[in-house]
Motif scaffolding. Structure first.
Motif, short mmCIF file in Angstrom:
data_model
loop_
_atom_site.label_atom_id
_atom_site.label_comp_id
_atom_site.label_asym_id
_atom_site.label_seq_id
_atom_site.Cartn_x
_atom_site.Cartn_y
_atom_site.Cartn_z
N MET A 191 1.15 -5.57 9.40
CA MET A 191 0.96 -6.65 10.39
C MET A 191 2.28 -6.92 11.10
O MET A 191 3.13 -7.64 10.60
N TRP A 199 1.04 -10.47 15.14
CA TRP A 199 0.73 -11.03 13.83
C TRP A 199 1.99 -11.54 13.13
O TRP A 199 1.98 -12.59 12.48
N ALA A 258 -4.27 -9.15 -2.43
CA ALA A 258 -5.72 -8.98 -2.58
C ALA A 258 -6.39 -8.71 -1.24
O ALA A 258 -7.41 -8.02 -1.18
N LEU A 259 -5.82 -9.23 -0.16
CA LEU A 259 -6.40 -8.99 1.16
C LEU A 259 -6.07 -7.60 1.68
O LEU A 259 -6.63 -7.16 2.68
N GLY A 260 -5.13 -6.92 1.02
CA GLY A 260 -4.83 -5.55 1.43
C GLY A 260 -3.52 -5.39 2.18
O GLY A 260 -3.30 -4.35 2.79
N LEU A 261 -2.66 -6.42 2.14
CA LEU A 261 -1.35 -6.25 2.77
C LEU A 261 -0.42 -5.51 1.82
O LEU A 261 -0.43 -5.76 0.62
N ARG A 306 -7.63 -3.19 1.92
CA ARG A 306 -7.92 -3.85 3.20
C ARG A 306 -9.29 -3.46 3.74
O ARG A 306 -9.76 -4.06 4.70
N ALA A 320 -7.46 -12.24 6.96
CA ALA A 320 -8.16 -11.10 6.37
C ALA A 320 -8.53 -10.08 7.43
O ALA A 320 -8.38 -8.87 7.24
N GLY A 324 -6.98 -9.67 10.22
CA GLY A 324 -5.72 -9.06 10.63
C GLY A 324 -5.28 -7.97 9.68
O GLY A 324 -4.78 -6.94 10.09
N ALA A 325 -5.49 -8.21 8.38
CA ALA A 325 -5.13 -7.19 7.39
C ALA A 325 -5.98 -5.94 7.59
O ALA A 325 -5.55 -4.83 7.23
#
Lengths: 285, 245
Positions: free
Chosen positions: A1, A5, A208-211, B78, B102, B104-105
């Motif tokens: 991001m 962002w 957990a969100l995938g970052l 993601r 979320a 954005g991820a």
């Protein structure tokens, strides 16, 4: 991001954790002030010590009456700029007469009726070290507008030891600096512990969100480094102006200021990146 | 889309999952039902690549995720919409901003993410919470916003750990409807629940029920490794993989 962002997250993080950023900025401002203050004090103290160990001598240059005022001013300027000359002060005949009256004390009536025109105007040149005064006096006697030169040497055995007040000053700076340094370390440590606590839960959520790890911690690292940089700038400015008030000048070359600032800002970056290692704060899997 | 083959997991020396095999196809909704301590939450975390199993294979799409390095897992996560109570909303951010994060991820730009977030909030019936931070939301509203976060951006795999917990019947229905909507869009959806009524509602809506007890699948694991409920030790691992349809 990254890009838009990152800007959004920076703004959001700055809003949500304002206290943490202010704490970091304050901690680094204090660290910069203490570091610069200690360095400037040490530097100025060395100058004072040198001054105390090396006494000065006074070269009194009596000027001829027909020397034009412009030439007098020019001679004063030249003398003030010579190496080893600490001061070159013009003493008018009137001031010389008042000084004479003061030295005569109760017997000042002797010079009643004496006008200032009977005394020479002079330039009093303070030279340090005293050993350079005789060479200057020799050169001054050969100048056309100079009537006479007196050399007032320091008393024999004068000031080869530091004055007591300098030793007290060093001790005070050492003790005070040590206490303040400890307080700074605790303040910086506390600020980053607070930062870690604030972000502990958030980094877990972002993972957990995938970052990725760098993406999760990036806004916080940028803000911590920025807060540290602002604090360092404020602290160094405060030290600079304090040095001007106390010692009459910064007494340090620009590269020392720049090097110190860079070192402290780098410390802020390393600390924030280390404290916010996502691997350590994400729940063990 | 999601295949768990012989997944085993221990937590603090206690076996939580024991040779669990399960499959969820794209467009399918599966509810894992079980009582307290059955291993539902652990299974959900393994399926979402948040917990690495000790043994077995975890296939998400065409990739065995269990063998990936840690640095690669964020790129898997993601694409998974995950919800659990221990993944809370971020404080001092509005509900909309939380859901946008979320999206954005998942690679959406802020403007697009905003649209997707609003849509997801509407789908779960939480559109009115968009401008409020989590500190001002009720428990139910917080859960609905967290579910919207999991569904925003239409991830291909959705894993929800007890999504209907504490929700009124109407809200639970909205959640189920949102999950079905995700499945209609092609996602594979796995959710867990201790509530038999919710599991029944899932089945009635066209989903499939899997029963989990003591870390073992009792029934309904899908075409892979289905073993009838038994109280005796499970069969040897060689039998766990049957032919795929």
């Amino acid at each position: 991001m990254t890009g838009p962002w990152l800007v959004r997250r920076l703004a959001g993080d700055a809003r949500r954790h304002t206290g943490a950023w202010l704490g970091i900025a304050l901690a680094f401002a204090l660290a910069a002030f203490c570091a610069a203050g200690a360095r400037v004090t040490t530097h100025a103290g060395k100058g004072e010590a040198a001054a105390a160990v090396e006494p000065s001598a006074l070269v009194i240059t009596y000027l001829k009456d027909d020397l034009p005022p412009a030439d007098v001013a020019a001679l004063q300027r030249v003398l003030a700029g010579l190496p080893g000359v600490e001061a070159a002060r013009l003493v008018s005949p009137r001031e010389a007469l008042e000084r004479l009256r003061g030295e005569l004390g109760a017997r000042a009536a002797i010079v009643d009726g004496v006008g200032p025109e009977l005394l020479f105007s002079s330039i009093e040149v303070t030279v340090r070290p005293a050993g350079a005064a005789s060479a200057l006096a020799f050169r001054l006697r050969r100048l056309a507008g100079v009537a006479d030169v007196d050399l007032v040497a320091p008393p024999a055995g004068a000031a080869t030891t530091l004055p007591a007040r300098f030793g007290v000053a060093v001790l005070a700076v050492a003790v005070g600096g040590g206490v303040l340094g400890l307080a700074v370390v605790l303040l910086i440590g506390g600020a980053f512990v607070r930062l870690r606590g604030r972000y502990r839960g958030e980094l877990r959520v972002l993972a957990a969100l995938g970052l990725s790890r760098p993406a999760s911690a990036r806004p916080a690292v940028v803000l911590a480094t920025g807060a540290g940089a602002l604090g360092v700038a404020a602290g160094l400015l405060a030290a600079f102006f304090a040095a001007r008030v106390l010692w009459g000048g910064p007494s340090l070359p620009a590269r020392e200021w720049g090097g110190g600032a860079a070192a402290l800002i780098l410390t802020a970056y390393v600390l924030s990146a280390g404290v916010l290692r996502v691997r350590d704060v994400v729940e063990a899997r | 889309m999601l295949r768990l083959l012989g997944i085993s997991l221990r937590v603090a020396g206690h076996r939580v999952l024991d040779e669990v095999s399960l499959q969820v196809r794209a467009g399918e909704l599966v509810v894992v039902e079980g009582g307290r301590g059955a291993g539902k939450s652990a299974l959900a975390r393994v399926a979402a690549a948040l917990r690495r199993p000790e043994g077995g294979e975890l296939w998400i799409g065409e990739r065995d995720v269990a063998g990936l390095q840690d640095a690669s897992l964020p790129y898997v996560r993601r694409n998974i919409g995950f919800h659990a109570d221990d993944v809370p909303l971020l404080p001092r951010m509005t509900a909309l901003e939380n859901v946008m994060l979320a999206a954005g991820a998942r690679g959406y730009q802020p403007a697009q993410a905003r649209e997707l977030a609003l849509r997801a909030l509407g789908r779960v019936g939480a559109a009115s919470t968009a401008t409020r931070p989590p500190e001002t939301l009720s428990t139910s509203e917080t859960r609905l916003v967290a579910l919207a976060r999991a569904l925003a951006g239409a991830p291909p795999l959705v894993v929800l750990d007890d999504p209907a917990a504490g929700l009124a019947a109407g809200d639970a229905g909205a959640v189920l409807s949102a999950m079905l909507g995700a499945c209609e869009a092609g996602a594979a959806a796995l959710c867990t629940s201790p509530d038999g009524a919710f599991a029944t509602a899932v089945v009635r809506a066209g989903g499939r029920r899997v029963r989990l007890e003591g870390g073992r699948v009792l029934a309904g694991g899908g075409p892979i490794g289905i073993v009838a409920a038994r109280r005796t030790p499970p069969p040897p691992p060689l039998l766990r993989v049957e032919a795929l349809p």
